[in-house]
Write a protein that holds these residues in place. Structure first.
Motif, PDB file in Angstrom:
ATOM      1  N   ARG A 163      -0.298   7.530  -3.630  1.00 34.03           N
ATOM      2  CA  ARG A 163      -0.559   6.096  -3.624  1.00 34.03           C
ATOM      3  C   ARG A 163      -1.936   5.734  -4.172  1.00 34.03           C
ATOM      4  N   GLN A 164      -2.406   6.563  -5.089  1.00 31.18           N
ATOM      5  CA  GLN A 164      -3.742   6.299  -5.624  1.00 31.18           C
ATOM      6  C   GLN A 164      -3.746   6.427  -7.134  1.00 31.18           C
ATOM      7  N   GLU A 186      -2.216   2.260  -2.887  1.00 25.55           N
ATOM      8  CA  GLU A 186      -3.179   1.932  -1.841  1.00 25.55           C
ATOM      9  C   GLU A 186      -4.493   1.485  -2.451  1.00 25.55           C
ATOM     10  N   HIS A 204      -5.352  -4.992  -8.083  1.00 24.05           N
ATOM     11  CA  HIS A 204      -6.465  -4.071  -7.812  1.00 24.05           C
ATOM     12  C   HIS A 204      -7.411  -4.100  -8.995  1.00 24.05           C
ATOM     13  N   PRO A 234       0.823  -1.216   0.000  1.00 28.43           N
ATOM     14  CA  PRO A 234       0.000   0.000   0.000  1.00 28.43           C
ATOM     15  C   PRO A 234       0.860   1.271   0.000  1.00 28.43           C
ATOM     16  N   ASP A 235       2.131   1.124   0.360  1.00 30.06           N
ATOM     17  CA  ASP A 235       2.982   2.308   0.285  1.00 30.06           C
ATOM     18  C   ASP A 235       3.233   2.741  -1.157  1.00 30.06           C
TER      19      ASP A 235
END
Lengths: 347, 827
Positions: free
Chosen positions: B288-289, B217, B407, B213-214
């Motif tokens: 992180r997106q 995320e 994801h 997630p770093d």
């Protein structure tokens, strides 16, 4: 009296040979045989002659009369010959060329179009026409060409401003834009909307593409399309038509072949190749000549035909391309330059 | 699309099938083969392997070296002058010996270079026309340290890798599935009946390394309609570098430039499956997106081609928390791409709306291999497999590991399509018998599986055919007819006669009109021309009122001189005349039949038109060439003829002679008859002399043009009715009238006929009033002219008496004196 009559004849001979025109002739003639003519005077004397002289004198007068008649006839012939000669113009030199314009010529595109129409007429096709300025519905929507299809984009199709109005070209959809038709298929739509099947038509005409003009491209060119709508029309019928067209055009042993392809308004669709051995300046075995296919059911839906009942085929080709192949012309621009040395070659 | 034969062989065994047969198969499957070429080296003579033994500086040239090269059995040790930087001793290189002919018909000869004799040439890959090689120096076949180098003096073609065959194929827009090697292999598998092997994909999602997630995320799709499926996989610890040679060779064959292993893999999978993917450098993703969102109005991004693009809110971007990273489906930004320092990546595989991509691509004028595929349609159900294939290749070729699970946003795109079809239906549409077994084989070869067969139908079985996800183009039974025909072979369509039931219907009146006009004018010595419809604004302005140019303008002309519809055919004919005159070709009589567009009160009207011009013949002064010249009345007769072909009787129409703006015509020497508001218009007379001079045309030109609203062209094939011909003689009376010189003859004629008819008893009729002489000059007052008319009286059933005709004629003369005091009867 005999001498007098001889003198009369001599005088007449001299006078008639001097008469050149009909009026003089008539006047001269009157002086001899008119009511107061000199020969007439002799004849009038006959009555007063003694009975025994009458046969002798009568004979003399008759001989004179006959001779005079011959003189008259000869003189008249000369005059008539002169009259006819006067009608002739100056002498001719039959080796000089005529300055009159030679017979005119039909344009090679007209010749090819008409030949195709004659061939198709024998197969029952009649020729239809439609507007060159069209609307999006007739040119695209009704032909299963969705709004974002590349063919419709402004890089390929000429459009008119949204407020342009064409008084005698109807819109089907309010607000749709006018454009210059990119194919003559729009005429098929107009024809189908006007009547009921069966339909067998050929629509030749001018079409427009937004293209750079070069040896094979032109801002406007001509197409010819056939449409047949009936019950139970098959792929085999379509192939039969193409075979017939090109055998008529190029000889019985000309062959065509179908390559599967994609067009929005036909399914299945084919590109048509022509065996090229009869064509000048082509050194390939096959050459592409047009596109065809079975009318897509969505097209029938668009014009309100029941696609469960009706079937059909359509075929289209470029007339310039056909003419170039038939005549061995290598630049499309020659058709639009109209150099008379070019035009006169095809008549 | 460029398809590599070597690559195809991964999925279908085409060995033993000639390139011609493969080309033919592709052609008859429905894809045009634009070219076929071989990427390998051409066949060379006298080009062999050789090892460089020594390298010395050329005594007379700083940049040249003098090498000794051992070509073994091909001739021993040679001295060769070389300019390449890498002609170091020990390297094994291609050597072209005297007699060799290199590409470009370059023959190698024994030569002297700056005073140093040279026995041949050592070659770069470019000099041998080998695609995709490093062209900077000699082609190194083996470095000094390489084990098992090729032998010396061996023909170079035996050492070089065999070439690949590349088919350049035009994929029709309905077949996006074939914008891939697997797609084409699938088609060929159906044609050659060879089985298809899908690629092996080693990677399978499994609980592996922990999520990161770093790095990433979450992903978020704001516009699910525009992006129905988005996946992102984090792969860490990769090592960037060049991709392996086999991959590079394939990419080059397919027309792509190798860049780096990650980018190459992404392209490779696109060319293999047709699914574009995109790799981000994970450390460049802010916050992180990954957010898939509409672009902000005016938002800017600099794409990988180093151009700054302004976006708008109808476009979609892949963004991080701060900035757009990619124009969705089209091209990545230079701010987030892979570079030498990249260690962790995020691999995107997604589906975008076709309409969106097409629109955006056109809007920003940027088309990429990715956008090309998305706008035609990418199969969402192949995405998973393609993504796993890319991941497998990355793990294999770049190292690293997948962090966590992929994801995913969206993705529940339903697919269940079946088409019912019967073999009888296929035969009915085809028009000939294709055996059911062949039909079944054709369908199944394309993976169109027959999942059910119902035998109950009266005309044979009915099949339920399951349509695979990548064949979105198949929707209806007729679509399957095409599939069967393609694979069965269109060359098997049997010949047949044309069966044509006769239909009632004649050719369109416009067709008949054009045909008759063409025959009429060609018969009178005119040459038919064809000119462009699109003209310049200047020309339209010269020939039509100012409002016309506004109405006839295109919104998107291609060139300035073709910006408006033509309003008349005459200028095109003048252009033709000019061309012929300038080429020294005598042209006098020209015509064209075609469409024109006439503007009136803000509306355009499409018209059928025919026009001609008659130019002066420059040779007309030679004795035997003397002919009566053309004049206004020549043009008038021709226009009347054209009109009668169009079903219009011009003799009863008012004639106007407009003054002021004459639009191309010579004032006082031309006439206008009719009005487009009434359906047609004719213009005829002398072309404006100044205009002709401006065009550079020599001599006078008479012209005529008739335009008829396209819907008003009459059907001249209407059946005519016989009119009895009078057998009684006509009684003729002549009358000469002295009138004002400006008074048109036709007006006088009309009035005279009216008065003459009024003066008639009802026992006979006035048949015609013909004008037979016009006189002006000696014996007449100033500004007057004399018009002489011949009146024909006739009764249908008897010969008229002099008395009755004289009575009528006298009454007419009285009526003239009374009603037309300005006229004088000339005695």
């Amino acid at each position: 009296m005999q001498q007098e009559l001889h003198a009369l004849l001599d005088k007449a001979r001299a006078e008639f040979s001097a008469t050149k025109i009909r009026a003089d002739f008539e006047a001269t003639k009157a002086r001899y045989v008119g009511p107061n003519g000199s020969l007439t005077a002799f004849m009038k004397q006959m009555g007063g002659l003694p009975k025994e002289q009458k046969p002798v004198v009568g004979k003399l007068i008759n001989e004179t009369k006959t001779a005079l008649a011959a003189l008259l006839a000869a003189a008249l012939r000369t005059i008539e010959a002169g009259e006819l000669a006067a009608q002739l113009g100056p002498a001719i030199d039959p080796t000089l060329p005529s300055p009159d314009a030679p017979a005119g010529t039909s344009h090679p595109l007209t010749l090819v179009r008409e030949e195709m129409c004659r061939i198709l007429a024998k197969a029952g096709f009649s020729v239809v026409e439609g507007p060159e300025a069209e609307t999006e519905f007739y040119c695209f929507d009704a032909l299963n060409t969705p709004a974002d299809h590349p063919a419709r984009n402004e890089q390929d199709t000429f459009y008119f401003p949204a407020d342009a109005r064409f008084g005698n070209i109807s819109k089907k959809v309010p607000g749709e834009k006018y454009l210059l038709r990119t194919h003559t298929s729009s005429v098929q739509i107009r024809t189908m909307l006007k009547g009921q099947p069966p339909i067998r038509i050929v629509s030749p005409g001018r079409v427009y593409r937004r293209d750079t003009t070069d040896a094979t491209h032109s801002a406007n060119f001509h197409q010819l399309e056939c449409l047949y709508v009936d019950k139970n029309v098959t792929v085999r019928d379509l192939k039969a038509l193409l075979d017939y067209i090109f055998a008529s055009l190029l000889g019985k042993d000309t062959k065509t072949r179908f390559r599967p392809h994609y067009f929005g308004y036909t399914e299945p669709s084919f590109e048509v190749d022509l065996s090229a051995k009869h064509l000048p300046k082509v050194n390939k075995e096959w050459i592409e000549i047009g596109g065809c296919g079975m009318v897509d059911p969505t097209v029938f839906d668009a014009v309100g035909y029941d696609s469960k009942v009706w079937t059909g085929y359509a075929f289209g080709m470029g007339l310039e391309r056909l003419a170039m192949l038939l005549y061995g012309i290598d630049d499309i621009r020659y058709f639009y330059q109209n150099d008379l040395r070019f035009l006169r070659q095809f008549a | 699309m460029k398809i590599s034969l070597n690559w195809l062989n991964d999925y279908i065994d085409l060995s033993g099938i000639s390139n011609d047969d493969i080309s033919k198969a592709i052609t008859f499957l429905g894809f045009e083969v634009e070219s076929v070429h071989n990427t390998g080296a051409p066949k060379f003579n006298n080009v062999v392997t050789g090892r460089i033994l020594t390298r010395d500086r050329h005594p007379n040239a700083d940049k040249l070296s003098v090498c000794t090269v051992d070509v073994g059995p091909a001739g021993g040790v040679k001295t060769i002058v070389c300019g390449a930087p890498n002609c170091d001793a020990g390297n094994l290189v291609p050597v072209a010996l005297p007699g060799a002919i290199l590409p470009g018909n370059f023959e190698i000869k024994q030569s002297k270079i700056r005073g140093q004799s040279s026995d041949g040439m050592m070659c770069s890959s470019k000099e041998l026309a080998i695609e995709g090689g490093d062209h900077a120096g000699l082609m190194i076949l083996a470095a000094p340290a390489d084990a098992n180098p090729p032998a010396l003096g061996v023909a170079i073609n035996d050492v070089l890798p065999p070439g690949d065959t590349v088919f350049d194929i035009e994929i029709t827009p309905n077949r996006p599935d074939c914008l891939s090697h697997i797609g084409i292999a699938r088609e060929l598998s159906a044609w050659f009946k060879n089985p298809l092997k899908y690629p092996e994909t080693k990677y399978a999602p499994a609980a592996g390394a922990p999520a990161r997630p770093d790095l990433l995320e979450a992903i978020r799709v704001d516009s699910a309609e525009m992006c129905p499926l988005y996946t992102a996989t984090v792969i860490t610890g990769i090592k960037t570098g060049p991709s392996p040679e086999w991959m590079q060779r394939r990419l080059i064959a397919a027309g792509m430039r190798p860049i780096s292993n990650i980018v190459d893999i992404s392209n490779y999978v696109m060319l293999e499956y047709g699914q574009p993917t995109h790799a981000f450098d994970a450390k460049k993703i802010a916050g992180r997106q990954i957010i898939i969102r509409p672009a902000a109005e005016g938002e800017k991004i600099t794409t990988l081609d180093e151009k700054e693009r302004a976006l708008n809110s109808r476009m979609l971007v892949i963004a991080d928390a701060e900035k757009p990273l990619v124009i969705a489906g089209i091209m990545g930004g230079e701010n987030s791409g892979i570079d030498d320092t990249t260690a962790d990546i995020v691999l995107e595989a997604a589906i975008f709306s076709r309409t969106l991509i097409r629109w955006t691509s056109r809007q920003i004028g940027l088309s990429s291999d990715s956008s090309y595929r998305f706008e035609r349609g990418v199969d969402p159900h192949t995405l998973d497999e393609a993504a796993r294939r890319a991941i497998s290749l990355i793990l294999e070729l770049c190292g690293g590991q997948v962090a966590g699970t992929t994801h995913k946003a969206g993705g529940d795109i339903p697919w269940q399509r079946e088409i019912q079809i019967s073999p009888a239906y296929v035969n009915e549409r085809a028009g000939f018998e294709i055996p059911a077994a062949d039909q079944r084989a054709a369908l199944e070869a394309l993976e169109l599986r027959i999942t059910r067969e119902d035998k109950s139908a009266s005309d044979g079985p009915v099949w339920t055919v399951s349509i695979p996800t990548w064949r979105d183009d198949l929707d209806r039974p007729i679509d399957l007819v095409e599939e069967v025909l393609r694979v069965y072979g269109t060359e098997k369509i049997p010949p047949s006669p044309v069966l044509a039931p006769a239909l009632i219907g004649n050719d369109d009146p416009i067709v008949l009109f054009n045909r008759a006009v063409s025959a009429q004018l060609a018969g009178q010595g005119f040459n038919e021309c064809v000119n462009y419809t699109l003209r310049s604004k200047a020309e339209v302005d010269a020939w039509a009122p100012p409002a016309a140019a506004a109405g006839l303008a295109l919104s998107n002309p291609f060139t300035e001189d073709q910006s408006h519809l033509r309003a008349t055919l005459v200028p095109g004919l003048l252009e033709t005349l000019k061309l012929n005159q300038s080429r020294g070709v005598a042209a006098t009589r020209l015509f064209e039949a075609g469409r024109v567009f006439i503007e009136r009160n803000g509306q355009n009207f499409e018209c059928v038109s025919a026009a001609f011009i008659i130019a002066e013949n420059a040779d007309a002064n030679r004795a035997w060439l003397k002919r009566s010249p053309a004049d206004f009345y020549t043009a008038k007769c021709l226009v009347e003829t054209l009109a009668s072909i169009g079903g219009i009787d011009l003799s009863r129409q008012p004639v106007e002679m407009p003054s002021g703006a004459t639009f191309g015509w010579q004032e006082g020497q031309f006439a206008v008859i009719g009005d487009i508001a009434r359906g047609w218009i004719a213009r005829l007379g002398l072309v404006d002399l100044a205009l002709l001079r401006g065009l550079g045309i020599e001599g006078k030109v008479y012209a005529g043009a008739l335009s008829i609203l396209s819907e008003r062209v009459k059907n001249t094939s209407d059946r005519r009715r016989y009119q009895p011909v009078a057998m009684t003689p006509a009684a003729l009376r002549d009358i000469a009238l002295v009138v004002d010189e400006k008074l048109p003859a036709a007006d006088v004629q009309k009035t005279l006929a009216k008065l003459a008819r009024a003066a008639l008893p009802n026992t006979f009729a006035l048949e015609t009033v013909d004008i037979f002489d016009v006189y002006q000059g000696k014996g007449l007052p100033e500004a007057k002219k004399s018009l002489a008319f011949s009146l024909a009286y006739r009764a249908p059933d008897r010969t008229l008496t002099d008395d009755e005709v004289n009575t009528a004629f006298t009454k007419l003369q009285e009526a003239i004196a009374k009603n037309q005091p300005d006229w004088q009867i000339r005695k």
